[in-house]
Scaffold this active site. Structure first.
Site, PDB file in Angstrom:
ATOM      1  N   HIS A 187       0.804  -1.216   0.000  1.00  0.00           N
ATOM      2  CA  HIS A 187       0.000   0.000   0.000  1.00  0.00           C
ATOM      3  C   HIS A 187       0.839   1.269   0.000  1.00  0.00           C
ATOM      4  CE1 HIS A 187      -4.051  -1.397  -0.230  1.00  0.00           C
ATOM      5  NE2 HIS A 187      -3.525  -2.519   0.245  1.00  0.00           N
ATOM      6  N   ARG A 294     -11.438   2.307  -2.005  1.00  0.00           N
ATOM      7  CA  ARG A 294     -11.005   1.412  -0.924  1.00  0.00           C
ATOM      8  C   ARG A 294     -11.407   2.054   0.399  1.00  0.00           C
ATOM      9  NH1 ARG A 294      -6.102   0.638  -4.386  1.00  0.00           N
ATOM     10  NH2 ARG A 294      -5.757  -1.603  -4.583  1.00  0.00           N
ATOM     11  N   ARG A 330     -16.261  -0.036  -2.541  1.00  0.00           N
ATOM     12  CA  ARG A 330     -15.993  -1.384  -2.036  1.00  0.00           C
ATOM     13  C   ARG A 330     -16.242  -1.411  -0.536  1.00  0.00           C
ATOM     14  NH1 ARG A 330     -10.173  -4.093  -2.690  1.00  0.00           N
ATOM     15  NH2 ARG A 330      -9.610  -2.674  -1.013  1.00  0.00           N
ATOM     16  N   GLU A 429     -10.885 -12.089  -6.875  1.00  0.00           N
ATOM     17  CA  GLU A 429      -9.491 -12.015  -6.425  1.00  0.00           C
ATOM     18  C   GLU A 429      -9.039 -13.264  -5.673  1.00  0.00           C
ATOM     19  OE1 GLU A 429      -8.965  -8.584  -3.889  1.00  0.00           O
ATOM     20  OE2 GLU A 429     -10.913  -8.831  -2.956  1.00  0.00           O
ATOM     21  N   ASP A 453      -4.489  -9.426  -5.393  1.00  0.00           N
ATOM     22  CA  ASP A 453      -4.706 -10.618  -4.588  1.00  0.00           C
ATOM     23  C   ASP A 453      -4.779 -11.874  -5.443  1.00  0.00           C
ATOM     24  OD1 ASP A 453      -4.711  -9.948  -1.826  1.00  0.00           O
ATOM     25  OD2 ASP A 453      -6.452  -8.700  -2.229  1.00  0.00           O
ATOM     26  N   ARG A 463       2.073 -11.011  -1.464  1.00  0.00           N
ATOM     27  CA  ARG A 463       2.329  -9.766  -2.208  1.00  0.00           C
ATOM     28  C   ARG A 463       3.129  -8.745  -1.406  1.00  0.00           C
ATOM     29  NH1 ARG A 463      -3.835  -7.178  -2.302  1.00  0.00           N
ATOM     30  NH2 ARG A 463      -2.893  -5.121  -2.245  1.00  0.00           N
ATOM     31  N   CYS A 500      -9.254  -3.950 -11.517  1.00  0.00           N
ATOM     32  CA  CYS A 500      -8.932  -2.834 -10.631  1.00  0.00           C
ATOM     33  C   CYS A 500      -7.642  -3.057  -9.830  1.00  0.00           C
ATOM     34  CB  CYS A 500     -10.091  -2.510  -9.703  1.00  0.00           C
ATOM     35  SG  CYS A 500     -10.460  -3.833  -8.562  1.00  0.00           S
TER      36      CYS A 500
HETATM   37  C1  PEP Z   1      -6.637  -6.293  -5.573  1.00  0.00           C
HETATM   38  O1  PEP Z   1      -6.499  -7.218  -4.759  1.00  0.00           O
HETATM   39  O2  PEP Z   1      -6.210  -6.343  -6.743  1.00  0.00           O
HETATM   40  C2  PEP Z   1      -7.307  -5.052  -5.183  1.00  0.00           C
HETATM   41  C3  PEP Z   1      -7.611  -4.135  -6.063  1.00  0.00           C
HETATM   42  O3  PEP Z   1      -7.587  -4.864  -3.867  1.00  0.00           O
HETATM   43  P1  PEP Z   1      -6.498  -4.496  -2.726  1.00  0.00           P
HETATM   44  O4  PEP Z   1      -5.218  -4.108  -3.419  1.00  0.00           O
HETATM   45  O5  PEP Z   1      -7.088  -3.373  -1.944  1.00  0.00           O
HETATM   46  O6  PEP Z   1      -6.408  -5.769  -1.964  1.00  0.00           O
HETATM   47 MG    MG Z   2      -7.620  -7.265  -2.938  1.00  0.00          MG
END
Ligand code: PEP
Ligand code: MG
Length: 591
Positions: A187, A294, A330, A429, A453, A463, A500
């Site tokens: 993030h 988010r 979301r 995901e 994910d 990740r 996304c």
């Molecule tokens: C993803 O998992 O690709 C996603 C968009 O959600 P996040 O990155 O918030 O887990």
């Molecule tokens: Mg995700």
């Protein structure tokens, strides 16, 4: 030092080592009655610190028993009557806030230690200091970090940065970010890119080789950190910085044209956001709506749960600002890298496979109800849609839909209007959702593929883990086959499909993704939109299909990655060969 470039651009400035930053404690005078409350607050912070220490110890035990024993020191200090009793006495005697009283206790101890010439006891001094900083953090509340203390332009250097740290950052002063932890889709990168701050993650040994105040260069194009640069190096990177700025400016020239291929196929380019503040800048980058809001960051930014009304007002503002363009909200995706104190999921051995996303919402239905009510009420002010995260079966969709239905009925009883036809979609995901996509599609209005994910779970590669970042391969055949199957299934049923995850905003992947099947939207960090749009406008769909077919016949991720890289570099030399001398070549060619 080499790391993973997660947000493009070049930053040159003074390092600010976050881990060495301390709280600035101010003395508040209080009365007799308040003193009792302060004592209670202090005891609570001690209890919380004990729990945290126990948790750290549990994790340490898995690494080596020896480390766990070292951590016992902290627990002993917390049980130490002197630390606790002296502070309580200070609160009562001086009638001050607990933070100040605790700092007084610490200072007295440190004075005592400074007169002792014993290595072992000197080590204890550091333990105590660290422990007091942790108690202070708990007293102040987890959302207040030392980041807001930054008063001048700096490059933040730290081991890791929590989402709440990132939120508290004084954005105008932070010119770059470098962390030891974190992989390609952490993030930190998502935030940094949203703010246009160059950032690099995954540099081992970073914090021990940089001191606050050092001049450093963050090259977010090639993923390098340069310390103590010579004047020649400095000149080189100043030029690189300037060239990148000019390039970004050029990308914005045609930003309001649609993202349409040369043979007339359109894809909508939407933005991923983490806060309502971002919404004002989206149009500048040509976003045609919000494809992923988010919302968990609304929860991470405070230490109390946001109320239905706060959520409604927040969502309403975003919906109004984007109207008539869509806003996909979301529901809470707390868990894994986004932990929250009030949610009961912090005690898990394997949080990525734990109580996260929709699982947490279904375990705490009130959380989802409040959020859904906020979304429903905001749905009157724009084209608002609901998106559930981390779905792995149709059962979860049915259960979540039931909560939405109940929320709708409650609102009707209260005579609060909302859009009864609100669309509901799910994130794809998890491998389970990807494989059972035909059944999932029957239960939803649209789907949005979370590649961050999906890649992690398909490849069994965390990740966030920098040790295996090289194995996190978006161009792995299993990922591409899954994407093709998901997109194709959506097209067959006439349901809209978006991507996304970060891959959707990676210009290197744009042509390939378009070639995999009929995509309706790509949702990404808004700054990526101009480059992705440029690529879409320069290609033909049949060429993209050909590229995808070629790639799907290859077997190794390395082969695919190098094929795509070569192909894109050849087609778009300006966009992928970010060699600093390029601008000069371009300039001389123009002349
Ligand atoms: C993803 O998992 O690709 C996603 C968009 O959600 P996040 O990155 O918030 O887990
Ligand atoms: Mg995700």
């Amino acid at each position: 030092m080499k790391g993973i470039a997660v947000s493009k651009g070049v930053a040159i400035g003074k390092a600010y080592l976050l881990d060495s930053a301390r709280f600035c404690i101010i003395r508040h005078q209080i009365d007799e009655l308040e003193a009792e409350k302060e004592v209670a607050r202090f005891r609570k912070a001690i209890e919380k610190t004990k729990l945290q220490m126990a948790e750290i110890k549990k994790r340490a035990k898995k690494i080596a028993a020896k480390y766990a024993v070292i951590l016992d020191t902290y627990s002993l200090l917390l049980d130490d009557d002197i630390l606790v009793n002296d502070t309580i006495e200070n609160i009562k005697k001086y009638k001050t806030n607990a933070e100040w009283a605790l700092t007084q206790t610490l200072n007295n101890f440190l004075k005592l230690f400074s007169n002792i010439n014993d290595e072992y006891l000197k080590g204890k001094k550091d333990d105590l200091d660290l422990l007091v900083q942790t108690i202070l953090k708990n007293l102040i509340g987890h959302s207040q970090e030392s980041l807001p203390d930054i008063q001048e332009p700096v490059i933040v250097v730290t081991h890791s940065l929590s989402p709440s740290d990132t939120i508290m950052m004084p954005k105008k002063f932070v010119k770059g970010m470098v962390t030891e932890a974190g992989g390609k889709t952490s993030h930190v990168g998502i935030f940094a890119a949203a703010l246009g701050i160059p950032a690099i993650t995954g540099i081992k040994g970073l914090t021990s080789s940089i001191v606050s105040g050092d001049q450093i260069i963050v090259d977010g194009i090639d993923g390098e950190v340069i310390t103590s640069p010579t004047s020649e190096t400095l000149q080189h990177y100043t030029k690189k910085q300037e060239n990148y700025r000019k390039y970004e400016e050029r990308l914005l020239v045609d930003i309001h044209q649609s993202a349409e291929t040369l043979d007339g196929h359109q894809v909508k380019l939407l933005a991923n956001i983490e806060s309502k503040q971002e919404v004002k800048t989206l149009r500048k980058f040509g976003a045609e709506g919000v494809g992923l809001y988010r919302t968990e960051f609304l929860y991470l930014a405070t230490s109390t749960l946001p109320k239905e009304r706060d959520l409604y007002e927040n969502f309403k503002l975003v919906a109004q600002e984007m109207n008539p363009n869509p806003v996909v909200i979301r529901t809470l995706d707390i868990g894994m890298d986004k932990q929250f104190d009030n949610a009961r999921n912090s005690d898990e051995d394997n949080p990525a496979l734990g109580l996260r996303g929709i699982r947490l919402s279904l375990a705490n239905p009130q959380l989802l109800t409040d959020q859904v009510k906020g979304i429903l009420r905001a749905s009157l002010y724009g084209d608002v849609k609901i998106l559930y995260p981390m779905i792995s079966s149709v059962t979860e969709i049915i259960q979540a839909n039931k909560i939405v239905e109940d929320a709708k009925n409650d609102l009707k009883k209260e005579r609060i209007p909302f859009n009864e036809e609100i669309e509901i979609g799910v994130m794809i995901e998890t491998p389970a959702a990807a494989i059972c996509i035909d059944h999932i599609l029957k239960e939803v209005d649209f789907i949005s593929i979370g590649t961050n994910d999906l890649i992690q779970y398909l490849l069994a590669v965390d990740r966030m883990n920098e040790n295996i970042a090289h194995l996190y391969q978006p161009f792995h055949l299993s990922v591409l086959r899954s994407l093709k199957n998901i997109i194709q299934s959506a097209e067959d049923t006439g349901k809209k499909v978006s991507i996304c995850g970060e891959l959707g905003g990676d210009p290197m992947a744009t042509m390939l993704l378009l070639g995999l099947g009929k995509l309706d939207n790509l949702s990404m960090e808004s700054r990526s939109i101009p480059k992705v749009k440029k690529i879409i406008r320069a290609i033909r769909l049949d060429e993209a299909r050909q590229l995808a077919n070629d790639v799907l016949a290859m077997s190794s991720p390395e082969e695919i990655t190098s094929f795509i890289t070569n192909e894109m570099r050849t087609r778009f030399p300006e966009d992928f060969d970010r060699d600093p001398s390029f601008e000069e070549k371009l300039d001389s060619a123009r002349k």
